[in-house]
Write a protein that holds these residues in place. Structure first.
Motif, PDB file in Angstrom:
ATOM      1  N   LEU A  51       7.023  -3.495 -10.085  1.00  0.00           N
ATOM      2  CA  LEU A  51       6.900  -4.789  -9.408  1.00  0.00           C
ATOM      3  C   LEU A  51       6.096  -5.770 -10.253  1.00  0.00           C
ATOM      4  O   LEU A  51       6.474  -6.941 -10.397  1.00  0.00           O
ATOM      5  N   MET A  52       4.999  -5.268 -10.836  1.00  0.00           N
ATOM      6  CA  MET A  52       4.174  -6.124 -11.693  1.00  0.00           C
ATOM      7  C   MET A  52       4.962  -6.605 -12.909  1.00  0.00           C
ATOM      8  O   MET A  52       4.850  -7.772 -13.308  1.00  0.00           O
ATOM      9  N   LEU A  53       5.750  -5.729 -13.496  1.00  0.00           N
ATOM     10  CA  LEU A  53       6.549  -6.113 -14.658  1.00  0.00           C
ATOM     11  C   LEU A  53       7.597  -7.163 -14.281  1.00  0.00           C
ATOM     12  O   LEU A  53       7.836  -8.113 -15.036  1.00  0.00           O
ATOM     13  N   ALA A  54       8.196  -7.009 -13.103  1.00  0.00           N
ATOM     14  CA  ALA A  54       9.190  -7.982 -12.643  1.00  0.00           C
ATOM     15  C   ALA A  54       8.539  -9.337 -12.397  1.00  0.00           C
ATOM     16  O   ALA A  54       9.090 -10.381 -12.764  1.00  0.00           O
ATOM     17  N   VAL A  55       7.344  -9.315 -11.813  1.00  0.00           N
ATOM     18  CA  VAL A  55       6.617 -10.565 -11.551  1.00  0.00           C
ATOM     19  C   VAL A  55       6.238 -11.228 -12.870  1.00  0.00           C
ATOM     20  O   VAL A  55       6.356 -12.442 -13.036  1.00  0.00           O
ATOM     21  N   HIS A  88       0.820  -1.219   0.000  1.00  0.00           N
ATOM     22  CA  HIS A  88       0.000   0.000   0.000  1.00  0.00           C
ATOM     23  C   HIS A  88       0.853   1.267   0.000  1.00  0.00           C
ATOM     24  O   HIS A  88       0.408   2.313  -0.453  1.00  0.00           O
ATOM     25  N   ARG A  89       2.057   1.153   0.480  1.00  0.00           N
ATOM     26  CA  ARG A  89       2.937   2.330   0.541  1.00  0.00           C
ATOM     27  C   ARG A  89       3.658   2.608  -0.778  1.00  0.00           C
ATOM     28  O   ARG A  89       4.258   3.671  -0.943  1.00  0.00           O
ATOM     29  N   LEU A  90       3.618   1.669  -1.687  1.00  0.00           N
ATOM     30  CA  LEU A  90       4.323   1.851  -2.960  1.00  0.00           C
ATOM     31  C   LEU A  90       3.579   2.830  -3.866  1.00  0.00           C
ATOM     32  O   LEU A  90       2.351   2.875  -3.878  1.00  0.00           O
ATOM     33  N   SER A  91       4.344   3.549  -4.652  1.00  0.00           N
ATOM     34  CA  SER A  91       3.735   4.452  -5.633  1.00  0.00           C
ATOM     35  C   SER A  91       3.250   3.631  -6.833  1.00  0.00           C
ATOM     36  O   SER A  91       3.585   2.457  -6.978  1.00  0.00           O
ATOM     37  N   LYS A  92       2.481   4.276  -7.680  1.00  0.00           N
ATOM     38  CA  LYS A  92       1.974   3.586  -8.870  1.00  0.00           C
ATOM     39  C   LYS A  92       3.117   3.094  -9.747  1.00  0.00           C
ATOM     40  O   LYS A  92       3.062   1.985 -10.279  1.00  0.00           O
ATOM     41  N   SER A  93       4.138   3.902  -9.905  1.00  0.00           N
ATOM     42  CA  SER A  93       5.266   3.488 -10.757  1.00  0.00           C
ATOM     43  C   SER A  93       6.012   2.311 -10.125  1.00  0.00           C
ATOM     44  O   SER A  93       6.460   1.407 -10.828  1.00  0.00           O
ATOM     45  N   GLU A  94       6.117   2.312  -8.791  1.00  0.00           N
ATOM     46  CA  GLU A  94       6.780   1.184  -8.123  1.00  0.00           C
ATOM     47  C   GLU A  94       5.943  -0.090  -8.245  1.00  0.00           C
ATOM     48  O   GLU A  94       6.481  -1.176  -8.450  1.00  0.00           O
TER      49      GLU A  94
END
Length: 63
Positions: A17-21, A7-13
């Protein structure tokens, strides 16, 4: 990573993360597909060897 940390991550983060997953998923899927193909090849080989073994046993037993 905990839900609170997410929840603390920004949209870009989150996007990063989604791209890495997704990248890891794609790599694992490719590896899985390759392993399935190798397994199928080995199963086909075992089937042919079993067939040959039965034929040889019939020839030897028939002599």
């Amino acid at each position: 990573m905990t839900e609170k940390e997410l929840h603390r991550l920004s949209k870009s983060e989150l996007l990063e993360l989604m791209l890495a997953v997704r990248k890891e998923y794609d790599e694992l899927k490719k590896e899985n597909d390759e392993l399935k193909e190798k397994l199928a090849d080995k199963e086909a080989l075992l089937s042919r060897l079993d067939s040959i073994e039965k034929k040889v046993a019939a020839l030897v037993g028939g002599v």
